[in-house]
Motif scaffolding. Structure first.
Motif, short mmCIF file in Angstrom:
data_model
loop_
_atom_site.label_atom_id
_atom_site.label_comp_id
_atom_site.label_asym_id
_atom_site.label_seq_id
_atom_site.Cartn_x
_atom_site.Cartn_y
_atom_site.Cartn_z
N LEU A 47 0.88 -1.27 -0.12
CA LEU A 47 -0.03 0.07 -0.11
C LEU A 47 0.92 1.49 -0.02
O LEU A 47 0.43 2.16 -0.75
N ALA A 48 2.18 1.32 0.72
CA ALA A 48 2.89 2.21 0.75
C ALA A 48 3.56 2.46 -0.58
O ALA A 48 3.47 3.77 -0.94
N ARG A 49 4.02 1.58 -1.32
CA ARG A 49 4.51 1.50 -2.43
C ARG A 49 3.53 2.11 -3.57
O ARG A 49 4.09 2.96 -4.75
N ARG A 50 2.35 1.84 -3.59
CA ARG A 50 1.31 2.25 -4.33
C ARG A 50 1.03 3.81 -4.14
O ARG A 50 0.73 4.31 -5.25
N ILE A 86 0.20 -2.77 -8.81
CA ILE A 86 0.34 -3.18 -7.36
C ILE A 86 -0.99 -3.29 -6.69
O ILE A 86 -1.40 -4.44 -6.17
N GLN A 87 -1.94 -2.49 -7.27
CA GLN A 87 -3.51 -2.79 -7.00
C GLN A 87 -3.97 -3.97 -7.50
O GLN A 87 -4.42 -4.95 -6.76
N SER A 111 -4.10 -11.34 -4.52
CA SER A 111 -3.84 -12.01 -3.24
C SER A 111 -5.08 -11.62 -2.24
O SER A 111 -5.07 -11.81 -0.88
N SER A 112 -6.05 -11.67 -2.87
CA SER A 112 -7.51 -11.38 -2.07
C SER A 112 -7.66 -10.09 -1.34
O SER A 112 -8.14 -10.25 -0.43
N ILE A 113 -6.78 -9.18 -1.74
CA ILE A 113 -6.90 -7.77 -0.89
C ILE A 113 -7.55 -6.80 -1.64
O ILE A 113 -7.08 -6.47 -3.02
N PHE A 114 -8.94 -6.26 -1.56
CA PHE A 114 -9.38 -5.23 -1.98
C PHE A 114 -9.32 -3.75 -1.62
O PHE A 114 -9.42 -3.89 -0.40
N LEU A 115 -9.12 -2.79 -2.48
CA LEU A 115 -8.91 -1.56 -2.16
C LEU A 115 -10.04 -0.65 -2.45
O LEU A 115 -10.63 -0.81 -3.80
#
Length: 278
Positions: free
Chosen positions: A215-218, A233-234, A240-244
């Motif tokens: 998240l920091a890199r994005r 990155i998103q 990896s099953s992480i939604f923003l």
């Protein structure tokens, strides 16, 4: 038929426009509930007055200095017109003139303006800021960098403005231009795990630290306008099953790899040749 369509369109448009002041007051209420710093724009005036859409109201609760209000309102009117014409060079120039000539800062969402911004910028510290010890910058250095960034915008030096924003982020300082706030972020990003609709932790192969790092890199990539990197990155997070959710500044686990839910008025499943998994 054309006449009926026209009448309906006008009615819908009128309904939307009449709701705009309510939306303005709602946003002011939101800011008032979530901001505890006394330096922030007061929302009392805008809630107490039947504010017309697009008008500006002075907040004197924190600073009641004498100022040429007629000149300030004229500049605010010019800024509004420039923004409608998408003349952002003039918008930034007027914003800087208001600050330096009249110490005026403006919340353009609520229409509230006030005096007393003498530090070279009109940003205030967010109430949900992390501990300052996480950053290597002093308060004075932060103020100087934000002021330099405002000057760069006024001079249309976008590369310099973007670089300063990136430099601030490298020092764990996040600047929010929409609500004119800055805050310390120890993780290098300002996303929080969603408190609702988040699946079990085991649905992702990433640890909390790995999620924070991505998240920091994005965020750094977005600030540097490296949008392809940010998008990748998103996508990697979603894999990896992480939604923003960029609007809510939240992330959550999604075991299905998406955040869609079956509608309650859906027809019978047997009408499709696909299984639930497909």
């Amino acid at each position: 038929m054309k006449l009926l369509t026209l009448i309906l369109s006008v009615a819908l448009c009128s309904s939307f426009l009449t709701k705009l002041p309510d939306r303005q007051r709602d946003y002011a209420s939101y800011i008032g509930k979530n901001v505890g710093d006394t330096n922030h724009f007061s929302t009392t005036s805008i809630n107490a007055n039947n504010n017309k859409r697009g008008s500006y109201i002075r907040d004197k609760s924190h600073d009641n200095s004498t100022v040429d209000e007629k000149a300030v309102l004229e500049l605010l009117s010019q800024r509004k017109k420039a923004k409608r014409k998408r003349d952002f060079e003039k918008v930034n120039s007027i914003t800087y003139e208001l600050l330096n000539s009249y110490t005026v800062g403006v919340n353009h969402y609520t229409g509230i303006w006030r005096t007393g911004f003498t530090g070279g910028h009109d940003y205030t510290k967010s109430a949900d800021s992390d501990d300052p010890n996480h950053s290597n910058l002093t308060q004075q250095e932060i103020d100087d960098l934000i002021a330099r960034r405002m000057r760069a915008y006024a001079e249309q030096n976008m590369d310099t403005a973007n670089k300063i924003r990136c430099d601030l982020l490298e020092s764990l300082i996040i600047v929010d231009d929409k609500i004119r706030e800055w805050k310390f972020c120890s993780r290098g990003h300002d996303y929080k795990e969603a408190t609702t609709n988040s699946d079990d932790l085991n649905t992702s192969n990433l640890s909390q630290q790995e999620i924070d790092d991505l998240l920091a890199r994005r965020m750094r990539a977005n600030f540097a306008k490296e949008f392809k990197t940010a998008d990748k990155i998103q996508f990697d997070l979603l894999e990896s099953s992480i939604f923003l959710d960029d609007n809510l500044r939240e992330w959550r686990y999604l075991s299905k790899g998406h955040d869609y839910k079956k509608a309650t008025d859906s027809d019978d499943l047997n009408t499709s040749n696909l299984s639930q998994q497909e």
